[in-house]
Design an enzyme around this catalytic site. Structure first.
Site, PDB file in Angstrom:
ATOM      1  N   ALA A  72       0.849  -1.200   0.000  1.00 49.89           N
ATOM      2  CA  ALA A  72       0.000   0.000   0.000  1.00 49.89           C
ATOM      3  C   ALA A  72       0.879   1.242   0.000  1.00 49.89           C
ATOM      4  CB  ALA A  72      -0.921  -0.001   1.205  1.00 49.89           C
ATOM      5  N   THR A  73       2.021   1.167   0.661  1.00 51.14           N
ATOM      6  CA  THR A  73       2.922   2.328   0.679  1.00 51.14           C
ATOM      7  C   THR A  73       3.299   2.705  -0.757  1.00 51.14           C
ATOM      8  OG1 THR A  73       3.781   1.676   2.836  1.00 51.14           O
ATOM      9  CG2 THR A  73       5.177   3.135   1.526  1.00 51.14           C
ATOM     10  N   ASN A 144      -5.661   3.160  11.491  1.00 51.93           N
ATOM     11  CA  ASN A 144      -4.983   1.935  11.910  1.00 51.93           C
ATOM     12  C   ASN A 144      -4.727   1.873  13.408  1.00 51.93           C
ATOM     13  OD1 ASN A 144      -3.258   4.062  10.726  1.00 51.93           O
ATOM     14  ND2 ASN A 144      -1.585   2.871  11.595  1.00 51.93           N
ATOM     15  N   GLN A 172      -7.173  -0.342   6.068  1.00 55.06           N
ATOM     16  CA  GLN A 172      -7.788  -0.984   7.232  1.00 55.06           C
ATOM     17  C   GLN A 172      -9.295  -1.200   7.051  1.00 55.06           C
ATOM     18  OE1 GLN A 172      -6.106  -2.116   9.915  1.00 55.06           O
ATOM     19  NE2 GLN A 172      -4.104  -1.185   9.538  1.00 55.06           N
ATOM     20  N   GLY A 190      -2.396  -6.464   0.580  1.00 53.58           N
ATOM     21  CA  GLY A 190      -2.777  -7.859   0.792  1.00 53.58           C
ATOM     22  C   GLY A 190      -2.735  -8.292   2.250  1.00 53.58           C
ATOM     23  N   HIS A 191      -1.712  -7.812   2.979  1.00 52.29           N
ATOM     24  CA  HIS A 191      -1.462  -8.431   4.275  1.00 52.29           C
ATOM     25  C   HIS A 191      -2.343  -7.942   5.411  1.00 52.29           C
ATOM     26  CE1 HIS A 191       1.189  -5.405   6.457  1.00 52.29           C
ATOM     27  NE2 HIS A 191       1.249  -4.911   5.230  1.00 52.29           N
ATOM     28  N   THR A 227       8.230  -7.178 -13.175  1.00 56.87           N
ATOM     29  CA  THR A 227       7.506  -8.442 -13.339  1.00 56.87           C
ATOM     30  C   THR A 227       6.635  -8.696 -12.120  1.00 56.87           C
ATOM     31  OG1 THR A 227       9.357  -9.282 -14.612  1.00 56.87           O
ATOM     32  CG2 THR A 227       7.823 -10.918 -13.737  1.00 56.87           C
ATOM     33  N   CYS A 309       4.185   0.646  13.194  1.00 61.53           N
ATOM     34  CA  CYS A 309       5.164   1.439  12.445  1.00 61.53           C
ATOM     35  C   CYS A 309       5.808   2.489  13.338  1.00 61.53           C
ATOM     36  CB  CYS A 309       4.510   2.139  11.272  1.00 61.53           C
ATOM     37  SG  CYS A 309       3.584   1.022  10.267  1.00 61.53           S
TER      38      CYS A 309
HETATM   39  N1  PLP Z   1      -2.009   2.667   5.491  1.00 58.41           N
HETATM   40  C1  PLP Z   1      -2.465   2.147   6.643  1.00 58.41           C
HETATM   41  C2  PLP Z   1      -3.683   2.711   7.282  1.00 58.41           C
HETATM   42  C3  PLP Z   1      -1.789   1.071   7.236  1.00 58.41           C
HETATM   43  O1  PLP Z   1      -2.242   0.553   8.377  1.00 58.41           O
HETATM   44  C4  PLP Z   1      -0.630   0.577   6.607  1.00 58.41           C
HETATM   45  C5  PLP Z   1       0.168  -0.516   7.238  1.00 58.41           C
HETATM   46  O2  PLP Z   1       0.454  -0.480   8.415  1.00 58.41           O
HETATM   47  C6  PLP Z   1      -0.211   1.144   5.389  1.00 58.41           C
HETATM   48  C7  PLP Z   1      -0.921   2.191   4.868  1.00 58.41           C
HETATM   49  C8  PLP Z   1       1.001   0.625   4.656  1.00 58.41           C
HETATM   50  O3  PLP Z   1       0.724  -0.636   4.098  1.00 58.41           O
HETATM   51  P1  PLP Z   1       1.910  -1.556   3.536  1.00 58.41           P
HETATM   52  O4  PLP Z   1       2.444  -2.312   4.714  1.00 58.41           O
HETATM   53  O5  PLP Z   1       1.285  -2.477   2.536  1.00 58.41           O
HETATM   54  O6  PLP Z   1       2.896  -0.654   2.901  1.00 58.41           O
END
Ligand code: PLP
Length: 363
Positions: A72-73, A144, A172, A190-191, A227, A309
């Site tokens: 997502a980042t 989060n 989330q 995904g995670h 890829t 984080c």
């Molecule tokens: N945005 C939110 C609200 C999250 O909780 C997180 C992960 O902690 C992220 C973005 C980042 O996701 P990723 O770990 O896939 O980069």
């Protein structure tokens, strides 16, 4: 071990694991093709990726395309840096409780950043004051750290009224809440939906023009070269499908866990709204609690002090500070995160251990 950290990451669903196995690519099988090759093995892998894309697309509104990314980042970076507003360094607005992936990226590209405050319940105003000329507005769907649900549709409308793009970080909320119908871009990963780590997606509404951040072979409609991993995409797709299939069951299960947990942790104060909230997030505090000591005393329970984080930085959480908590209250907060695989026994046992740990500290 009791796992109560489902906002940091979720265990892999069996459906996701099964979907990945063939595409992990042992030499004895036929699942190792490059999905961008035009021979038979490549085409088979490409089909797996496209099936996954359709499954992930079911988590988004109609009328857009899904770009697979590594997280997502990365999706958020593509949305912000790849938009016209990002390339021009235009003014941007974001809520005070955005994830660092949004905050740091907006700060890196825009010289004029407006922070939209949240109220004491942890919710941003639905009619924010946005200056004309704002190029992009970013507000998350579910926070989060404290689990509060933001009025993203209304904020999206406000963004459009000043001609700004609306980016929603739905990491989330994906598969649990309805996707924000009027967002221009939505990022997920995904995670956090019982899929694998290392794969995310940016949904881009048709007609929104982006430039790539990662250039190369032109994969993913030219927006994200490299890829793709068919195994990660297939696992993500199956996890997305399972979110849709189990949505009601998951929601009823999480409601039951929340109700019991609120009884068991009645002596703790709740951070953020009790109602505008994803109920799988119980962020609570006991004034004077030494969270590091609690973590060391209660090793059987995996829980978080603030967000995973931020916890490495050893700083009191900026999200809890935005909520108006004192430094001491922010430092004495913990986050318990329930999910599909959390059991009632987990909650009962964790409460016993954590309450005893707090009592041992005399708080
Ligand atoms: N945005 C939110 C609200 C999250 O909780 C997180 C992960 O902690 C992220 C973005 C980042 O996701 P990723 O770990 O896939 O980069």
């Amino acid at each position: 071990m009791i796992y109560l950290d489902n906002q940091a990451t979720t265990p892999l669903a069996p459906e996701a694991r099964d979907a990945m196995l063939r595409w992990l690519g042992g030499a004895e099988g036929d699942g190792f093709g490059n999905p961008h090759s035009s021979h038979r093995l490549g085409r088979q892998a490409a089909v797996a990726v496209e099936v996954a894309r359709d499954q992930v697309a079911a988590l988004f509104p109609p009328g857009g395309q899904v770009i697979f990314t590594g997280s997502a980042t990365e999706a958020i970076n593509l949305a912000i840096r790849g938009s016209e507003a990002g390339r021009m360094g235009a003014p941007m607005a974001l809520s005070a409780i955005e994830h660092s992936a949004v905050l740091r990226t907006v700060e890196a590209v825009s010289a004029e950043v407006t922070i939209l405050s949240i109220d004491a319940e942890g919710v941003a105003a639905s009619q924010p004051n946005l200056a004309a000329g704002t190029g992009l507005v970013a507000v998350m769907q579910v926070n989060n750290e404290i689990g509060t649900v933001q009025p993203v549709e209304e904020i999206g409308e406000a963004a459009h009224r000043v001609g700004a793009l609306f980016l929603c970080d739905a990491v989330q909320g994906a598969g649990k809440c309805e996707p924000p119908a009027n967002a221009d871009m939505i990022a997920i990963t995904g995670h956090k939906i019982y899929g694998p780590k290392g794969v995310g997606a940016l949904w881009v509404r048709d007609g929104v023009a982006l430039e790539p951040v990662i250039t190369g072979g032109g994969q993913e409609a030219g927006l994200r070269s490299g890829t793709l991993s068919p195994a990660l995409c297939a696992g993500f797709g199956a996890a997305a499908q399972a979110m849709v299939d189990h949505r009601e069951e998951d929601s009823a299960h999480i409601d039951a866990l929340w109700t019991r947990a609120r009884e068991l942790f009645a002596a703790w104060a709740l951070n953020g709204s009790a109602t505008r909230r994803h109920r799988g997030n119980l962020s609570i505090r006991r004034t004077g609690l030494d969270v590091a000591r609690l973590m060391s005393d209660v090793r059987e329970v995996c829980f978080s002090a603030g967000s995973a984080c931020a916890s490495e930085a050893k700083m009191p959480s900026r999200i809890l500070a935005a909520l108006g908590l004192s430094r001491e209250d922010a430092k004495s907060s913990i986050r318990l995160g329930f999910g599909r695989y959390t059991t009632m026994d987990d909650i009962e046992r964790a409460a016993e251990l954590l309450n005893a740990g707090a009592a041992a500290q005399g708080v």
